[in-house]
Motif scaffolding. Structure first.
Motif, short mmCIF file in Angstrom:
data_model
loop_
_atom_site.label_atom_id
_atom_site.label_comp_id
_atom_site.label_asym_id
_atom_site.label_seq_id
_atom_site.Cartn_x
_atom_site.Cartn_y
_atom_site.Cartn_z
N TYR A 1 0.84 -1.18 0.00
CA TYR A 1 0.00 0.00 0.00
C TYR A 1 0.88 1.24 0.00
O TYR A 1 1.74 1.40 0.84
N VAL A 2 0.65 2.11 -0.96
CA VAL A 2 1.37 3.38 -1.03
C VAL A 2 0.36 4.49 -0.86
O VAL A 2 -0.61 4.59 -1.61
N ALA A 3 0.52 5.30 0.16
CA ALA A 3 -0.41 6.40 0.41
C ALA A 3 -0.23 7.49 -0.64
O ALA A 3 0.88 7.77 -1.06
N ARG A 4 -1.31 8.08 -1.07
CA ARG A 4 -1.28 9.15 -2.04
C ARG A 4 -2.06 10.33 -1.49
O ARG A 4 -3.14 10.16 -0.96
N TYR A 5 -1.50 11.51 -1.65
CA TYR A 5 -2.13 12.70 -1.12
C TYR A 5 -2.11 13.79 -2.16
O TYR A 5 -1.15 13.94 -2.89
N SER A 6 -3.16 14.59 -2.21
CA SER A 6 -3.22 15.67 -3.18
C SER A 6 -2.52 16.92 -2.68
O SER A 6 -2.15 17.77 -3.45
N LYS A 7 -2.35 17.07 -1.39
CA LYS A 7 -1.64 18.22 -0.84
C LYS A 7 -0.75 17.75 0.30
O LYS A 7 -1.13 16.91 1.08
N PRO A 8 0.45 18.33 0.40
CA PRO A 8 1.38 17.91 1.45
C PRO A 8 0.79 17.96 2.85
O PRO A 8 1.03 17.08 3.64
N ARG A 9 0.02 18.98 3.19
CA ARG A 9 -0.51 19.10 4.54
C ARG A 9 -1.36 17.88 4.91
O ARG A 9 -1.40 17.45 6.05
N GLU A 10 -2.05 17.30 3.93
CA GLU A 10 -2.86 16.12 4.21
C GLU A 10 -1.98 14.91 4.53
O GLU A 10 -2.39 14.02 5.25
N CYS A 100 8.10 12.08 1.26
CA CYS A 100 7.07 12.07 0.23
C CYS A 100 7.76 12.34 -1.10
O CYS A 100 8.38 13.39 -1.29
N LEU A 101 7.67 11.37 -2.01
CA LEU A 101 8.29 11.52 -3.32
C LEU A 101 7.27 12.11 -4.30
O LEU A 101 6.14 11.65 -4.38
N MET A 102 7.70 13.12 -5.03
CA MET A 102 6.90 13.73 -6.09
C MET A 102 7.49 13.18 -7.39
O MET A 102 8.48 13.71 -7.90
N VAL A 103 6.90 12.10 -7.86
CA VAL A 103 7.48 11.31 -8.94
C VAL A 103 7.12 11.89 -10.30
O VAL A 103 5.94 12.08 -10.62
N GLN A 104 8.15 12.14 -11.08
CA GLN A 104 7.97 12.65 -12.44
C GLN A 104 8.18 11.50 -13.42
O GLN A 104 9.21 10.84 -13.38
N CYS A 105 7.21 11.27 -14.28
CA CYS A 105 7.41 10.30 -15.36
C CYS A 105 8.46 10.91 -16.27
O CYS A 105 8.21 11.94 -16.91
N ASN A 106 9.60 10.33 -16.29
CA ASN A 106 10.80 10.81 -16.98
C ASN A 106 11.36 12.04 -16.29
O ASN A 106 12.22 11.92 -15.46
N GLU A 177 9.79 -3.46 -5.58
CA GLU A 177 10.98 -4.29 -5.72
C GLU A 177 12.01 -4.01 -4.64
O GLU A 177 12.81 -4.87 -4.29
N ASN A 178 12.00 -2.79 -4.11
CA ASN A 178 12.99 -2.39 -3.11
C ASN A 178 12.39 -2.25 -1.72
O ASN A 178 12.98 -1.63 -0.84
N ASN A 179 11.21 -2.86 -1.52
CA ASN A 179 10.52 -2.89 -0.22
C ASN A 179 10.32 -1.51 0.40
O ASN A 179 10.45 -1.33 1.61
N LEU A 180 10.01 -0.54 -0.43
CA LEU A 180 9.77 0.81 0.05
C LEU A 180 8.30 1.22 -0.05
O LEU A 180 7.95 2.31 0.37
N ASP A 181 7.48 0.37 -0.58
CA ASP A 181 6.10 0.76 -0.84
C ASP A 181 5.28 1.00 0.43
O ASP A 181 4.23 1.62 0.39
N ASN A 182 5.76 0.55 1.58
CA ASN A 182 5.05 0.81 2.84
C ASN A 182 5.70 1.90 3.68
O ASN A 182 5.20 2.24 4.74
#
Length: 189
Positions: A1-10, A100-106, A177-182
């Protein structure tokens, strides 16, 4: 489970903790500072450059306290230094920093052309700065003032909800794969 948030404060509502923003380069830093000022993301410390794939986390942990939150913009086009990335995550976690990672596709330019509904990067570069050069685009964007960034984004129909929204496709397998999803939060959705 990876938590997703629309705003950092949340994501992190810890009292007395500070929010720190980090971008891989000056272009990300300019965008983060703009988004903070506009209120699209929570206020926090001024964004600064930190590439989690290349730099050592000790360079940023010195200015952070236990329970602070680190929002880190990461590219996914160059993930060659997996060991450095994983070591940095470990260092931040040992310091009790919320990540909290802000992941950019590419990269950021891919995120911006997607969030502006453009066909590709070349169209983004041309529509923003009448150029075909990624280097010129980055340099121009990084040096823009707040009002100019706002005008450019509005003119190009920038949709904040689309920014960093494709991370599931780009990075969830790597985290699993790197056991970071939790243990690492993902910004978006």
């Amino acid at each position: 489970y990876v938590a997703r948030y629309s705003k950092p404060r949340e994501a992190f509502t810890l009292t007395r903790s500070k929010i720190h923003y980090f971008g891989e380069g000056e272009t990300e830093v300019a965008l983060l500072n703009f988004l903070k000022r506009k209120g699209s993301i929570s206020p926090g410390k001024k964004a600064s450059v930190f590439n989690i794939w290349q730099n050592r986390a000790q360079s940023i942990t010195r200015r952070m306290n236990k329970n602070d939150s680190a929002f880190i913009v990461i590219d996914t086009d160059k993930t060659l230094n997996k060991e450095i990335f994983l070591k940095n995550i470990d260092i931040l976690q040992k310091q009790k920093i919320n990540i909290c990672l802000m992941v950019q596709c590419n990269d950021l330019e891919d995120e911006l052309y997607y969030a502006c509904g453009k066909k590709d990067k070349a169209k983004l570069f041309f529509d923003f700065y009448d150029t075909r050069s990624e280097k010129e685009f980055k340099n121009s964007f990084s040096n823009e003032k707040y009002n100019n960034i706002e005008r450019k984004l509005e003119k190009n129909k920038f949709d904040f909800k689309m920014l960093w929204s494709r991370n599931e496709k780009c990075f969830s397998d790597f985290l699993s794969e790197n056991n970071l999803d939790n243990s690492v939060y993902i910004f978006g959705d």
